[in-house]
Design an enzyme around this catalytic site. Structure first.
Site, PDB file in Angstrom:
ATOM      1  N   LYS A  51       0.827  -1.210   0.000  1.00 57.25           N
ATOM      2  CA  LYS A  51       0.000   0.000   0.000  1.00 57.25           C
ATOM      3  C   LYS A  51       0.861   1.261   0.000  1.00 57.25           C
ATOM      4  CE  LYS A  51      -2.603  -0.556   3.635  1.00 57.25           C
ATOM      5  NZ  LYS A  51      -2.127  -1.841   4.152  1.00 57.25           N
ATOM      6  N   ARG A  66     -10.484   0.480   8.454  1.00 53.84           N
ATOM      7  CA  ARG A  66      -9.910  -0.848   8.676  1.00 53.84           C
ATOM      8  C   ARG A  66     -10.924  -1.810   9.283  1.00 53.84           C
ATOM      9  NH1 ARG A  66      -3.921   0.203   8.729  1.00 53.84           N
ATOM     10  NH2 ARG A  66      -2.854  -1.629   9.507  1.00 53.84           N
ATOM     11  N   ARG A  86      10.988  -5.440   5.427  1.00 51.06           N
ATOM     12  CA  ARG A  86      10.925  -3.983   5.355  1.00 51.06           C
ATOM     13  C   ARG A  86      12.018  -3.322   6.190  1.00 51.06           C
ATOM     14  NH1 ARG A  86       4.662  -2.611   5.237  1.00 51.06           N
ATOM     15  NH2 ARG A  86       4.660  -2.971   7.472  1.00 51.06           N
ATOM     16  N   ARG A  92      -2.580  -8.520  12.799  1.00 57.21           N
ATOM     17  CA  ARG A  92      -2.969  -7.519  11.785  1.00 57.21           C
ATOM     18  C   ARG A  92      -3.650  -8.204  10.609  1.00 57.21           C
ATOM     19  NH1 ARG A  92       2.216  -4.097  10.464  1.00 57.21           N
ATOM     20  NH2 ARG A  92       3.424  -5.659  11.573  1.00 57.21           N
ATOM     21  N   ARG A 117      10.618  -1.801  12.082  1.00 60.92           N
ATOM     22  CA  ARG A 117       9.513  -1.500  12.995  1.00 60.92           C
ATOM     23  C   ARG A 117       9.337  -2.695  13.906  1.00 60.92           C
ATOM     24  NH1 ARG A 117       4.499  -0.029   9.191  1.00 60.92           N
ATOM     25  NH2 ARG A 117       3.392  -1.135  10.835  1.00 60.92           N
TER      26      ARG A 117
HETATM   27  P1  AMP Z   1       0.210   0.262   9.347  1.00 61.54           P
HETATM   28  O1  AMP Z   1       1.329   1.246   9.243  1.00 61.54           O
HETATM   29  O2  AMP Z   1      -0.876   0.524   8.359  1.00 61.54           O
HETATM   30  O3  AMP Z   1       0.697  -1.145   9.359  1.00 61.54           O
HETATM   31  O4  AMP Z   1      -0.467   0.508  10.777  1.00 61.54           O
HETATM   32  C1  AMP Z   1       0.247   0.241  11.964  1.00 61.54           C
HETATM   33  C2  AMP Z   1      -0.688   0.150  13.152  1.00 61.54           C
HETATM   34  O5  AMP Z   1      -1.385   1.412  13.327  1.00 61.54           O
HETATM   35  C3  AMP Z   1      -1.812  -0.870  13.015  1.00 61.54           C
HETATM   36  O6  AMP Z   1      -1.399  -2.181  13.325  1.00 61.54           O
HETATM   37  C4  AMP Z   1      -2.820  -0.326  14.028  1.00 61.54           C
HETATM   38  O7  AMP Z   1      -2.409  -0.592  15.357  1.00 61.54           O
HETATM   39  C5  AMP Z   1      -2.693   1.186  13.821  1.00 61.54           C
HETATM   40  N1  AMP Z   1      -3.657   1.625  12.782  1.00 61.54           N
HETATM   41  C6  AMP Z   1      -3.389   2.000  11.513  1.00 61.54           C
HETATM   42  N2  AMP Z   1      -4.511   2.325  10.854  1.00 61.54           N
HETATM   43  C7  AMP Z   1      -5.534   2.146  11.736  1.00 61.54           C
HETATM   44  C8  AMP Z   1      -6.950   2.288  11.682  1.00 61.54           C
HETATM   45  N3  AMP Z   1      -7.585   2.691  10.569  1.00 61.54           N
HETATM   46  N4  AMP Z   1      -7.668   2.017  12.793  1.00 61.54           N
HETATM   47  C9  AMP Z   1      -7.076   1.639  13.932  1.00 61.54           C
HETATM   48  N5  AMP Z   1      -5.753   1.451  14.054  1.00 61.54           N
HETATM   49  C10 AMP Z   1      -4.983   1.698  12.979  1.00 61.54           C
END
Ligand code: AMP
Length: 224
Positions: free
Chosen positions: A13, A88, A127, A179, A167
């Site tokens: 993404k 999400r 990553r 996730r 990360r």
């Molecule tokens: P990402 O960078 O997209 O992998 O997001 C990392 C973390 O941020 C996720 O595992 C969630 O804990 C939090 N997060 C990201 N987007 C959302 C969302 N729309 N709703 C709730 N938590 C989110």
């Protein structure tokens, strides 16, 4: 142009969102990045989000939904936006759709990047983050995004910066699985949100397993 981009963690993404965002000159609004920036600055929002993020759980909707609606009202979003990482779950999807209807904002496209869990997991674990810019793509398992390797040390493939980072939630298999289970949940999770939009907007599905060039070409051809 207003776009939502869906895809499990590790589907690309960030990479493909950046390509679409550049083509249509719209900002890529990434919930994960907003949370991580807040965590790095030690803000109240960052402190509240941290424990959820570390476990791979969603940050509660009452924090996330207002945060995104506020972000989309900023000046750089006047001509459109590309949402990455939101909505999400079904609650976020419904709240977002309601907000769009209320403001009479059209949702032009919903993109769904498709990938199997195992390929996605490998990409996540590979990553590497550049301390200069999180959006510099480096991945030790993706041919087109390999960092520069000099004498066993890794350097950013974009700016040459030394000391690439990982990360914590990317190296923790339980957090990755968590996730993914949220993403593939068709009842309340992200798949439920995608199905919700299938009845309301134009949804474009793209196989994100091939290399970056092929996926970008396929994606851009569909976004006319
Ligand atoms: P990402 O960078 O997209 O992998 O997001 C990392 C973390 O941020 C996720 O595992 C969630 O804990 C939090 N997060 C990201 N987007 C959302 C969302 N729309 N709703 C709730 N938590 C989110």
């Amino acid at each position: 142009m207003n776009i939502i981009m869906f895809g499990p963690n590790g589907s690309g993404k960030g990479t493909f969102g950046a390509i679409v965002s550049e083509k249509f000159r719209i900002p890529q609004v990434e919930t994960g990045v907003i949370f991580r920036e807040n965590m790095a600055k030690g803000t109240e929002l960052g402190k509240k989000a941290k424990s959820f993020i570390d476990r791979g759980e969603l940050v509660p909707d009452d924090i996330t939904i207002p945060m995104i609606l506020k972000r989309l009202q900023e000046d750089d979003c006047k001509n459109g936006w590309l949402l990455d990482g939101f909505p999400r779950n079904i609650t976020q999807a419904e709240a977002f759709w309601y907000a769009l209807q209320k403001e009479k904002i059209k949702l032009d496209y919903v993109i769904e990047l498709e990938i199997d869990k195992e390929t996605a997991k490998r990409r996540i674990m590979g990553r590497r983050l550049c301390p200069n810019d999180n959006n510099h793509p480096n991945n030790i398992y993706v041919k087109e995004n390999l960092p520069v390797d000099k004498d066993g040390k890794l350097y950013c493939r974009v700016c040459g910066r030394e000391g690439l980072l990982t990360r914590a939630d990317d190296q923790d298999e339980a957090a990755i699985d968590k996730r993914h289970s949220i993403y593939f949940d068709t009842k309340k999770g992200t798949q439920a949100a995608i199905n919700y939009f299938k009845e309301r907007a134009k949804v474009i599905q793209v196989d994100s397993r091939p290399g970056v060039k092929i996926v970008s070409k396929n994606l851009l051809e569909l976004l006319t």
